[in-house]
Design an enzyme around this catalytic site. Structure first.
Site, PDB file in Angstrom:
ATOM      1  N   ARG B  52       0.832  -1.209   0.000  1.00 34.18           N
ATOM      2  CA  ARG B  52       0.000   0.000   0.000  1.00 34.18           C
ATOM      3  C   ARG B  52       0.863   1.254   0.000  1.00 34.18           C
ATOM      4  O   ARG B  52       1.992   1.228   0.486  1.00 34.18           O
ATOM      5  CB  ARG B  52      -0.846   0.049   1.271  1.00 34.18           C
ATOM      6  N   ASP B  54       0.051   5.331   1.352  1.00 38.90           N
ATOM      7  CA  ASP B  54      -0.982   6.117   2.037  1.00 38.90           C
ATOM      8  C   ASP B  54      -1.540   7.226   1.151  1.00 38.90           C
ATOM      9  O   ASP B  54      -0.950   7.567   0.118  1.00 38.90           O
ATOM     10  CB  ASP B  54      -0.382   6.758   3.296  1.00 38.90           C
ATOM     11  N   ARG B 201       8.698   8.076   6.738  1.00 36.80           N
ATOM     12  CA  ARG B 201       8.319   9.426   7.198  1.00 36.80           C
ATOM     13  C   ARG B 201       8.810   9.704   8.621  1.00 36.80           C
ATOM     14  O   ARG B 201       9.121  10.846   8.966  1.00 36.80           O
ATOM     15  CB  ARG B 201       6.802   9.601   7.093  1.00 36.80           C
TER      16      ARG B 201
END
Lengths: 264, 264
Positions: B52, B54, B201
């Protein structure tokens, strides 16, 4: 107290500069914020821009003015506006000016950029920020042809219908392009005393066709002679167009004066 | 016939990669187009991604696979998909692969970029494409600290809650950043055998703080010892993150094997 405000905006999510009912425009967002800062005076404060930009067109240095009922240091005004404006607009500079300054009527020139992506495939990151041209182009040939744009000319062949200008004469001081190799883009730049409706996008359309060889190198001269918009054909997309700078009387010593009144 | 498809997408207008009811996602757009091309077979064709991304995260080289009931030359498949996909997605490459290939289970590594704008002011053109850091940073200090990320480590301090991974051990092969002076951005790059939820991140958040001097240069080592996500604090915005490349078994001779099953 009159403020001259220089702003950048990403035109992607705006229905252009000019206020329109039920549309998100640059002018309406600014007007909302300015009136909120001034606690909603009656009559409402008007925001005047140097001119319109179409839907999807960007600005690196659009200029507006408005009159506020208070005196705020320019940098505080800049920060205050930025704290209230949406993220796709940014105030770059604020100056206090006297009442003879008018964002539209005092303009002496404008500078536009056009970014044309040359990638073989469309690039999803550039779709809102460039035009796209996938055929080989000869940059020198474009710059040779672009010389014919310099000077005062009747740009009737380069104006979209609905312009509303009193005359199609305009003066161009600089016109040309360079290859931005890092980004694989052709970057056009134009500086003149004013531009007609869609003029830059039509000029770029003609120049890329000259660069690709589907128009002769004297194609600009031909269009002056034909004096008919239909021969220019292609209007490149709004997404690649950037209003880079607005010049006011005295800003540029080489070209100090504004467009004569009958030409505006 | 199984197809391996490499795609780029601008994550701005997607609610992430994974299909969700009533949301525009990368997976749902692809699934729609693939099933339309195959004339809506029953059962519907499933699209499998490498993993995935985001909401707001971009891809320069995401990989998916799906099985089609027909055999189409890869370049025709690429053109066909692109003609039907929306403008913020672009198929870069198509390959026919055998049935042992799985976009997710055959992954041997991933490479991510993070673009951090260093401009003093926010830039309306970069808001969806970079993070923003306006304090001075020392690039050498960041690269010194980033060496501590290399190798196999327990990244418990660098994972967001809700990860669902069986273990927080991952191996990083490359980690560092350079200054992109033309764009005034700090560009981070990470290559590893897999990354935990929000790991990149969170690592960038720690590294910029080290670069700004608000964390010691051995801040990564400290976080390994603390082994607690709360000490890493900052998760930089999704807008600056790009999935650059997905490696499959054998793609990179230096790191040929995939993540052990217990670590996936």
């Amino acid at each position: 107290m009159r403020y001259k405000v220089t702003i950048a905006y990403d035109g992607t999510n705006f229905a252009g500069f000019q206020r329109q009912p039920n549309q998100r425009t640059v002018e309406s967002e600014l007007t909302k914020v300015v009136n909120k800062m001034a606690k909603h005076p009656e009559p409402a404060i008007e925001v005047y821009g140097s001119g319109r930009t179409d839907a999807g067109v960007h600005a690196l240095g659009q200029v507006v003015h408005f009159d506020m009922p208070f005196n705020l240091p320019p940098d505080n005004m800049r920060k205050g506006l930025n704290s209230m404006l949406p993220m796709d607009m940014e105030v770059l500079a604020v100056a206090q000016v006297d009442e003879t300054f008018h964002a539209r009527y005092s303009v002496s020139g404008k500078r536009y950029l056009y970014r044309m992506d040359l990638g073989e495939f469309r690039n999803p990151f550039k779709r809102n920020y460039t035009g796209h041209w996938k055929f080989p182009v000869d940059v020198d040939r474009i710059n040779e042809a672009a010389k014919d744009l310099i000077g005062e000319h009747d740009f009737t062949s380069f104006v979209a219908s609905g312009s509303g200008a009193r005359t199609n004469f305009r003066t161009i001081y600089e016109a040309g392009c360079h290859l931005d190799e890092a980004n694989n883009e052709l970057v056009f730049e134009f500086y003149g005393n004013g531009f007609l409706y869609n003029q830059v996008r039509i000029m770029v359309g003609v120049l890329v066709e000259i660069g690709a060889g589907t128009r002769p190198v004297d194609g600009i001269q031909q269009l002056y002679k034909l004096n008919d918009r239909r021969y220019a054909r292609r209007t490149v997309p709004a997404s690649g167009l950037y209003l880079k700078h607005v010049y006011y009387e005295g800003d540029d010593p080489a070209h100090p004066t504004k467009l004569p009144k009958h030409q505006r």
